[in-house]
Structure formats: C-alpha cells, structure tokens
Design a protein around this motif. Structure first.
Motif, PDB file in Angstrom:
ATOM      1  N   GLU A  65       0.829  -1.212   0.000  1.00  0.00           N
ATOM      2  CA  GLU A  65       0.000   0.000   0.000  1.00  0.00           C
ATOM      3  C   GLU A  65       0.861   1.258   0.000  1.00  0.00           C
ATOM      4  OE1 GLU A  65      -3.294   0.482  -0.373  1.00  0.00           O
ATOM      5  OE2 GLU A  65      -3.381  -1.662  -0.780  1.00  0.00           O
ATOM      6  N   ARG A  71       2.284   1.639  -3.449  1.00  0.00           N
ATOM      7  CA  ARG A  71       1.210   2.038  -4.364  1.00  0.00           C
ATOM      8  C   ARG A  71       0.905   3.528  -4.204  1.00  0.00           C
ATOM      9  NH1 ARG A  71      -3.469  -1.583  -3.452  1.00  0.00           N
ATOM     10  NH2 ARG A  71      -2.204  -3.040  -4.619  1.00  0.00           N
ATOM     11  N   SER A  72       0.827   3.994  -2.976  1.00  0.00           N
ATOM     12  CA  SER A  72       0.510   5.408  -2.758  1.00  0.00           C
ATOM     13  C   SER A  72       1.656   6.311  -3.184  1.00  0.00           C
ATOM     14  CB  SER A  72       0.122   5.667  -1.298  1.00  0.00           C
ATOM     15  OG  SER A  72       1.245   5.527  -0.459  1.00  0.00           O
ATOM     16  N   ALA A 122       1.332   6.532  -7.020  1.00  0.00           N
ATOM     17  CA  ALA A 122       0.070   7.093  -7.545  1.00  0.00           C
ATOM     18  C   ALA A 122       0.287   8.545  -7.922  1.00  0.00           C
ATOM     19  CB  ALA A 122      -1.025   6.967  -6.493  1.00  0.00           C
ATOM     20  N   LYS A 144      -0.198  12.371  -8.077  1.00  0.00           N
ATOM     21  CA  LYS A 144      -0.721  13.328  -7.085  1.00  0.00           C
ATOM     22  C   LYS A 144      -1.776  14.191  -7.762  1.00  0.00           C
ATOM     23  CE  LYS A 144       2.519  12.375  -3.947  1.00  0.00           C
ATOM     24  NZ  LYS A 144       2.540  11.000  -3.740  1.00  0.00           N
TER      25      LYS A 144
END
Length: 110
Positions: free
Chosen positions: A99, A102-103, A106, A108
């Motif tokens: 996670e 992944r963040s 990702a 923005k």
C-alpha cells in the motif's frame, strides 16, 4: 563543570519512578517490535512521537526481513499460536508495504 557540580546538578533532578515490571520476552513480543516499527514507517499508523505518518521503504523492508528471519530460524520450534501470530504479522506488514509503494507511485492530484 567539575565533578562536584555535576553530582550536585544530578541531585537536583527530579527522580523518575521506576517503570512497572515487564512480562518475560517472547517470540511474539520480539516480532511485535518489528511489526510496530514497520506499521509506522509504511504510514499504516502514525508515529506515536511525531504524530505524523511517515514512509520509509528501506526501513519497512528491513523490518519485514527481520520477521522473515525469525520465522525461518524458529521453524520447527514454534507453538501453533506463535506460528499464526508471525504469519498474520508478516501478511499485514507486506500489505502495508504494498500500500505504501502504491501510494508513492500514484499520481498526485490537485
């Protein structure tokens, strides 16, 4: 500062209460130390001191590898409860790591 002054300043410091007795260390409590640190450095839980969420993939990976090492080195010497706890911790640590990655990758928004 002289030794005498140093001793006097120590005498003026408030005395700390002794910490309560701790339970004996266990394999699970050892793994929980790595688990907690991993949850903090993946941002899954806030840093209890800074009250912010952090992300440090290198430290997180190290914490996961430490628990993996515990699992490997204790194979055949764990109770069912210990095996379940270690497996659960590792699953949660790995998911938190995924996670976090992944963040970080990702896009923005805003």
């Amino acid at each position: 500062m002289s030794a005498e002054q140093n001793t006097q300043s120590k005498d003026k410091e408030p005395s700390r209460k002794p910490s309560p007795p701790l339970p004996p260390p266990t394999l699970i409590s050892l793994a929980q130390m790595f688990y907690t640190e991993c949850m903090v450095v993946t941002g899954a839980m806030p840093n209890p001191f800074a009250k912010v969420r952090e992300a440090d993939p290198n430290i997180a990976k190290f914490q996961i590898e430490c628990v993996e090492l515990l699992v490997k080195k204790t194979e055949g010497n764990r109770s069912e409860e210990e095996s379940r706890a270690l497996s659960s911790m590792l699953d949660q640590m790995r998911m938190a790591f995924v996670e976090m990655k992944r963040s970080q990758s990702a896009p923005k928004s805003g």
